[in-house]
Design an enzyme around this catalytic site. Structure first.
Site, PDB file in Angstrom:
ATOM      1  N   MET A  30       0.851  -1.190   0.000  1.00 53.34           N
ATOM      2  CA  MET A  30       0.000   0.000   0.000  1.00 53.34           C
ATOM      3  C   MET A  30       0.894   1.250   0.000  1.00 53.34           C
ATOM      4  O   MET A  30       0.449   2.328   0.417  1.00 53.34           O
ATOM      5  CB  MET A  30      -0.939  -0.012   1.208  1.00 53.34           C
ATOM      6  CG  MET A  30      -1.896  -1.193   1.159  1.00 53.34           C
ATOM      7  SD  MET A  30      -3.444  -0.907   2.019  1.00 53.34           S
ATOM      8  CE  MET A  30      -2.876  -0.689   3.663  1.00 53.34           C
ATOM      9  N   ALA A  32       4.051   3.923   0.925  1.00 52.20           N
ATOM     10  CA  ALA A  32       4.735   4.410   2.140  1.00 52.20           C
ATOM     11  C   ALA A  32       5.817   3.392   2.518  1.00 52.20           C
ATOM     12  O   ALA A  32       5.888   2.919   3.653  1.00 52.20           O
ATOM     13  CB  ALA A  32       3.742   4.635   3.281  1.00 52.20           C
ATOM     14  N   LEU A  33       6.618   3.067   1.531  1.00 50.47           N
ATOM     15  CA  LEU A  33       7.537   1.935   1.658  1.00 50.47           C
ATOM     16  C   LEU A  33       8.673   2.218   2.633  1.00 50.47           C
ATOM     17  O   LEU A  33       9.174   3.328   2.718  1.00 50.47           O
ATOM     18  CB  LEU A  33       8.110   1.590   0.275  1.00 50.47           C
ATOM     19  CG  LEU A  33       7.051   1.289  -0.794  1.00 50.47           C
ATOM     20  CD1 LEU A  33       7.730   0.986  -2.131  1.00 50.47           C
ATOM     21  CD2 LEU A  33       6.142   0.138  -0.383  1.00 50.47           C
ATOM     22  N   HIS A  37       9.497  -3.395   3.494  1.00 53.38           N
ATOM     23  CA  HIS A  37       9.062  -3.669   2.120  1.00 53.38           C
ATOM     24  C   HIS A  37      10.284  -3.948   1.239  1.00 53.38           C
ATOM     25  O   HIS A  37      10.264  -4.842   0.404  1.00 53.38           O
ATOM     26  CB  HIS A  37       8.337  -2.455   1.530  1.00 53.38           C
ATOM     27  CG  HIS A  37       7.059  -2.094   2.211  1.00 53.38           C
ATOM     28  ND1 HIS A  37       6.925  -0.982   2.995  1.00 53.38           N
ATOM     29  CD2 HIS A  37       5.844  -2.701   2.211  1.00 53.38           C
ATOM     30  CE1 HIS A  37       5.674  -0.908   3.443  1.00 53.38           C
ATOM     31  NE2 HIS A  37       5.009  -1.939   2.992  1.00 53.38           N
ATOM     32  N   GLY A 150       4.916 -10.030   4.243  1.00 55.25           N
ATOM     33  CA  GLY A 150       5.654  -9.934   5.501  1.00 55.25           C
ATOM     34  C   GLY A 150       4.936 -10.671   6.626  1.00 55.25           C
ATOM     35  O   GLY A 150       3.706 -10.711   6.675  1.00 55.25           O
ATOM     36  N   GLN A 156      -3.012 -11.921   8.167  1.00 55.66           N
ATOM     37  CA  GLN A 156      -3.184 -11.715   6.729  1.00 55.66           C
ATOM     38  C   GLN A 156      -2.469 -12.829   5.963  1.00 55.66           C
ATOM     39  O   GLN A 156      -2.998 -13.404   5.009  1.00 55.66           O
ATOM     40  CB  GLN A 156      -2.613 -10.339   6.360  1.00 55.66           C
ATOM     41  CG  GLN A 156      -2.440 -10.109   4.869  1.00 55.66           C
ATOM     42  CD  GLN A 156      -2.053  -8.676   4.573  1.00 55.66           C
ATOM     43  OE1 GLN A 156      -2.875  -7.793   4.595  1.00 55.66           O
ATOM     44  NE2 GLN A 156      -0.781  -8.435   4.272  1.00 55.66           N
ATOM     45  N   LEU A 192       9.230  -2.511  11.826  1.00 58.37           N
ATOM     46  CA  LEU A 192       9.010  -1.457  10.831  1.00 58.37           C
ATOM     47  C   LEU A 192       7.564  -1.513  10.336  1.00 58.37           C
ATOM     48  O   LEU A 192       7.016  -2.582  10.116  1.00 58.37           O
ATOM     49  CB  LEU A 192       9.963  -1.630   9.653  1.00 58.37           C
ATOM     50  CG  LEU A 192      11.453  -1.468   9.932  1.00 58.37           C
ATOM     51  CD1 LEU A 192      12.237  -1.384   8.635  1.00 58.37           C
ATOM     52  CD2 LEU A 192      11.736  -0.229  10.771  1.00 58.37           C
ATOM     53  N   SER A 193       6.976  -0.333  10.178  1.00 55.80           N
ATOM     54  CA  SER A 193       5.589  -0.229   9.715  1.00 55.80           C
ATOM     55  C   SER A 193       5.406   1.147   9.087  1.00 55.80           C
ATOM     56  O   SER A 193       6.017   2.122   9.541  1.00 55.80           O
ATOM     57  CB  SER A 193       4.650  -0.355  10.921  1.00 55.80           C
ATOM     58  OG  SER A 193       3.365   0.132  10.599  1.00 55.80           O
ATOM     59  N   SER A 194       4.550   1.205   8.062  1.00 57.47           N
ATOM     60  CA  SER A 194       4.265   2.512   7.448  1.00 57.47           C
ATOM     61  C   SER A 194       3.639   3.437   8.480  1.00 57.47           C
ATOM     62  O   SER A 194       3.788   4.656   8.424  1.00 57.47           O
ATOM     63  CB  SER A 194       3.317   2.350   6.265  1.00 57.47           C
ATOM     64  OG  SER A 194       3.867   1.428   5.359  1.00 57.47           O
TER      65      SER A 194
HETATM   66  O1  PAF Z   1      -0.198  -5.688   3.832  1.00 61.84           O
HETATM   67  C1  PAF Z   1      -0.587  -4.767   3.088  1.00 61.84           C
HETATM   68  O2  PAF Z   1       0.100  -3.781   2.871  1.00 61.84           O
HETATM   69  C2  PAF Z   1      -1.968  -4.885   2.419  1.00 61.84           C
HETATM   70  O3  PAF Z   1      -2.881  -5.489   3.259  1.00 61.84           O
HETATM   71  C3  PAF Z   1      -1.913  -5.596   1.053  1.00 61.84           C
HETATM   72  C4  PAF Z   1      -1.492  -7.043   1.180  1.00 61.84           C
HETATM   73  C5  PAF Z   1      -0.962  -4.851   0.135  1.00 61.84           C
HETATM   74  C6  PAF Z   1      -3.308  -5.576   0.427  1.00 61.84           C
HETATM   75  O4  PAF Z   1      -3.771  -4.284   0.238  1.00 61.84           O
END
Ligand code: PAF
Length: 284
Positions: A30, A32-33, A37, A150, A156, A192-194
Site C-alpha cells: 500500500m 509508504a515503503l 518492504h 511480511g 493476513q 518497521l511499519s508505514s
Molecule cells: O499488507 C498490506 O500492505 C496490504 O494489506 C496488502 C497485502 C498490500 C493488500 O492491500
C-alpha cells in the site's frame, strides 16, 4: 522501471513476459515503503526474472474512514526506492481503475474457514474481505509465480495461504507460491511499519516496549502457562504510559485458534500508541 496505472497496460506487459517464459514475482503493497518492504522486494527481484510491485491504498480493507484518509502516501519516494532495487514494473492504479462502483460498495464474500473471526478480523470487521478482494485481483492480473508477504501481518499471511492452498479459489492460482518474509525491525526492536511515520520521536521511544515485552515473553514461556504469559504481556505493556493493548492472543500458527501450550504457537499483539495502532508478533 515502468509505472503502470491501468489494468490494460499491466495485462499487456504480463502477457509479453509470459510469452518470453519469464518468471514473475509480485510484492503487493500500500506504498509508504520502508526497509521492511525493501527486503521483500529485494528477495522478489533476486528470485524471479521480473518483479512487479503494486502500490495501492486499498479502500475496501479500511473499516475506519479516518485511518484511510490518514494512511501515508508518497508515490515519488516509493518509486525512487523501487527503481534503485531493480523493480521492473510498479502497478499504481486509482480505486476507480481497480474496482467498479458496485465492487467498491459491497462486501467481498469469501469463506475464511474461521480465520477472520479472531484478532484483527474481530477488531476490524470486513478488513480481510477487502484484503482478499484486492490480493485475489492482483494475483489474477499479474499471474505471479511467487508472491511475497511480511510476517508482521501474520493473520493476513495465514489467510492468504488459506486462499491459495485450501479455499475454493485455489485452482484459480495455479502453482503460485506464497513466500513468507520475516519481520524487519529497527535496531531498537520496533517492527518497521508505514504507520511508524505517524509516531513522534517520544512515541517511538515508548513503542519499543512492545517488542521488548514480546521478546521477554519467550523467557516467561519456559516456566509459565499460556494464560499467565498472555496476562503478563498485557499488564507489562499497559503499565507503560502512552501504550494501550487492544488484544494479545497466543494462538496456533496455522489455525489461529487458542492454544494450551507453546508448541507451534504465535503471540499476536495490537497496541495503541496514542492514536496510532501498531501490530507485532512473536513465534514461541
Ligand atoms: O499488507 C498490506 O500492505 C496490504 O494489506 C496488502 C497485502 C498490500 C493488500 O492491500
Amino acid at each position: 522501471m515502468q509505472i503502470l496505472t491501468t489494468k490494460q497496460e499491466l495485462l499487456q506487459q504480463i502477457e509479453a513476459c509470459k510469452r518470453q517464459g519469464k518468471t514473475i514475482g509480485l510484492v503487493p503493497t500500500m506504498g509508504a515503503l520502508h526497509q521492511g518492504h525493501a527486503s521483500l522486494v529485494r528477495r522478489a527481484v533476486s528470485e524471479n526474472d521480473v518483479c512487479v510491485v503494486s502500490v495501492f491504498v486499498n479502500p475496501t480493507q479500511f473499516n475506519n474512514k479516518e485511518d484511510l484518509i490518514k494512511y501515508p502516501r508518497n508515490i515519488r519516494r516509493d518509486a525512487e526506492l523501487l527503481s534503485e532495487i531493480g523493480v521492473h514494473f510498479v502497478f499504481a492504479p486509482t480505486p476507480e481503475e481497480m474496482y467498479t462502483e458496485e465492487e467498491m460498495n459491497t462486501t467481498f464474500c469469501f469463506d475464511f474457514a474461521g480465520l477472520d473471526q479472531v484478532m484483527e478480523g474481530k477488531m476490524r470487521p470486513g478488513h480481510f474481505n477487502g484484503v482478499v478482494q484486492v490480493v485475489s485481483r492482483l494475483f489474477y492480473l499479474v499471474k505471479p509465480d511467487r508472491a511475497y508477504f511480511g510476517e508482521k501481518d501474520y493473520q493476513q499471511l495465514a489467510i492468504i495461504h488459506h486462499m491459495v492452498e485450501r479455499s475454493a479459489l485455489k485452482d484459480t492460482f495455479g502453482g503460485l507460491q506464497i513466500v513468507n518474509c520475516p519481520i524487519v525491525r529497527e535496531a531498537s526492536g520496533l517492527a518497521l511499519s508505514s504507520r511508524n511515520e505517524r509516531l513522534s520521536e517520544a512515541q517511538k521511544a515508548i513503542a519499543v516496549n512492545i517488542s521488548k515485552t514480546l521478546f521477554e515473553s519467550v523467557k516467561w514461556a519456559k516456566t509459565m502457562s499460556v494464560a499467565a504469559v498472555q496476562q503478563q504481556v498485557i499488564d507489562t505493556i499497559n503499565a507503560i504510559d502512552g501504550l494501550e493493548v487492544e488484544y494479545y492472543e497466543i494462538v496456533d500458527q496455522s489455525t489461529l485458534l487458542p492454544v494450551q501450550d507453546f508448541n507451534h504457537a504465535i503471540g499476536c499483539v495490537t497496541v495503541y500508541c496514542g492514536e496510532v495502532r501498531l501490530i507485532d508478533n512473536i513465534q514461541y
